[in-house]
Design a protein around this motif. Structure first.
Motif, mmCIF file in Angstrom:
data_model
loop_
_atom_site.group_PDB
_atom_site.id
_atom_site.type_symbol
_atom_site.label_atom_id
_atom_site.label_comp_id
_atom_site.label_asym_id
_atom_site.label_seq_id
_atom_site.Cartn_x
_atom_site.Cartn_y
_atom_site.Cartn_z
ATOM 1 N N UNK A 1 0.821 -1.212 0.000
ATOM 2 C CA UNK A 1 0.000 0.000 0.000
ATOM 3 C C UNK A 1 0.853 1.260 0.000
ATOM 4 N N UNK A 2 2.180 1.078 0.135
ATOM 5 C CA UNK A 2 3.095 2.216 0.149
ATOM 6 C C UNK A 2 4.066 2.093 1.302
ATOM 7 N N UNK A 3 5.215 2.722 1.158
ATOM 8 C CA UNK A 3 6.260 2.662 2.170
ATOM 9 C C UNK A 3 5.763 3.047 3.551
ATOM 10 N N UNK A 4 4.876 4.005 3.616
ATOM 11 C CA UNK A 4 4.401 4.504 4.905
ATOM 12 C C UNK A 4 3.248 3.679 5.467
ATOM 13 N N UNK A 5 2.768 2.703 4.710
ATOM 14 C CA UNK A 5 1.562 1.979 5.114
ATOM 15 C C UNK A 5 1.796 0.480 5.333
ATOM 16 N N UNK A 6 2.547 -0.170 4.447
ATOM 17 C CA UNK A 6 2.759 -1.613 4.526
ATOM 18 C C UNK A 6 4.152 -1.902 5.062
ATOM 19 N N UNK A 7 4.208 -2.719 6.109
ATOM 20 C CA UNK A 7 5.495 -3.073 6.700
ATOM 21 C C UNK A 7 5.571 -4.583 6.910
ATOM 22 N N UNK A 8 6.783 -5.108 6.826
ATOM 23 C CA UNK A 8 7.041 -6.502 7.187
ATOM 24 C C UNK A 8 7.944 -6.514 8.405
ATOM 25 N N UNK A 9 7.631 -7.361 9.353
ATOM 26 C CA UNK A 9 8.401 -7.429 10.587
ATOM 27 C C UNK A 9 8.724 -8.884 10.902
ATOM 28 N N UNK A 10 9.998 -9.237 11.030
ATOM 29 C CA UNK A 10 10.331 -10.606 11.429
ATOM 30 C C UNK A 10 9.960 -10.843 12.884
ATOM 31 N N UNK A 11 9.469 -12.027 13.179
ATOM 32 C CA UNK A 11 9.185 -12.381 14.569
ATOM 33 C C UNK A 11 10.470 -12.355 15.368
#
Length: 265
Positions: A225-235
């Protein structure tokens, strides 16, 4: 975006300017070889905005294996609380090898890669002339080093493209729920490989993963959705990022996905 250097900001009590061109210093890795250390609780930096913005990126350094929080104020209004962590920074170089811990090196290792960045949409609109303050929240002896902030006017979120397969369509996946979304992403890739668009859409939010996910299908596009909206985070933190281009597949408009998705042989 517009960059604002910490050494040019107004400083409260409880701060120090750290400057050095020594190759072993932390400051050598900062922009302009200088940064400001927030030492005391409520110590702060005060930046004056030169243009409108609603999003912020902050470059910082903390001692290895330390974390903490800073708050962002637009004038006197709280706009964000940021968690800072050193867990994806700090590596140790010995000859031609790089280690995550100095004790793993066979000799005296050099500290490197001590800065990291965090970004967020702000709960408020910055106008030209507004004051943006970065305030240390915690009462501890840890120095929070601030290199710079960058402010920009973020575009609206990117909607799901026509024909795209969404990760949210599988395994009841939801962002930010503490449940690893590995299986949902794998299922979405399998489904997208059989569509004309070959696009996997990752909606706004923080999606969590317990491992790197191999790409078994060529030609996929991953659209956030965009750099400011979609993030991935490793557990668990992943210290060594993969390349942002995965074989013949592409990653677009998402943050952190290069640490999660990798080419599978």
């Amino acid at each position: 975006y517009t960059r604002y250097e910490a050494e040019e900001a107004g400083r409260s009590d409880g701060t120090t300017l750290e400057r050095s061109d020594d190759l072993e210093s932390t400051a050598i890795e900062a922009s302009g070889q200088s940064y400001v250390a927030l030492k005391d609780q409520d110590s702060s930096l005060d930046f004056t905005a030169t243009s409108a913005a609603n999003a912020l990126d902050l470059r910082f350094t903390l001692p290895d294996h330390k974390s903490g929080q800073v708050q962002v104020y637009i004038n006197n209004d709280l706009a964000a609380t940021l968690t800072l962590s050193s867990e994806t920074a700090w590596q140790y170089v010995y000859k031609e090898s790089v280690y995550d811990e100095p004790t793993l090196a066979p000799g005296t290792a050099h500290k490197r890669f001590r800065f990291d960045e965090v970004h967020t949409l702000l709960n408020g609109q910055i106008q030209q002339g507004d004051h943006v303050r970065i305030v240390k929240v915690d009462k501890n002896d840890t120095e929070y080093g601030i290199d710079f902030i960058e402010l920009e006017q973020a575009a609206p979120a990117i909607e799901r493209p026509e024909g795209a397969v969404s990760i949210a369509d599988y395994n009841s996946a939801k962002p930010g729920d503490g449940v690893a979304d590995d299986a949902a992403l794998a299922a979405a890739m399998d489904a997208a490989a059989n569509t004309a668009s070959k696009t996997v859409y990752i909606p706004a939010g923080t999606w969590e993963f317990s491992r790197k996910i191999g790409i078994n299908h060529p030609g996929l596009t991953f659209q956030g959705a965009g750099l400011w909206y979609t993030r991935a985070s490793p557990v668990r933190p992943v210290r060594t990022p993969a390349s942002p281009t995965c074989g013949s597949s592409t990653l677009s408009a998402a943050s952190g996905w290069a640490t999660i998705v990798s080419t599978s042989s």
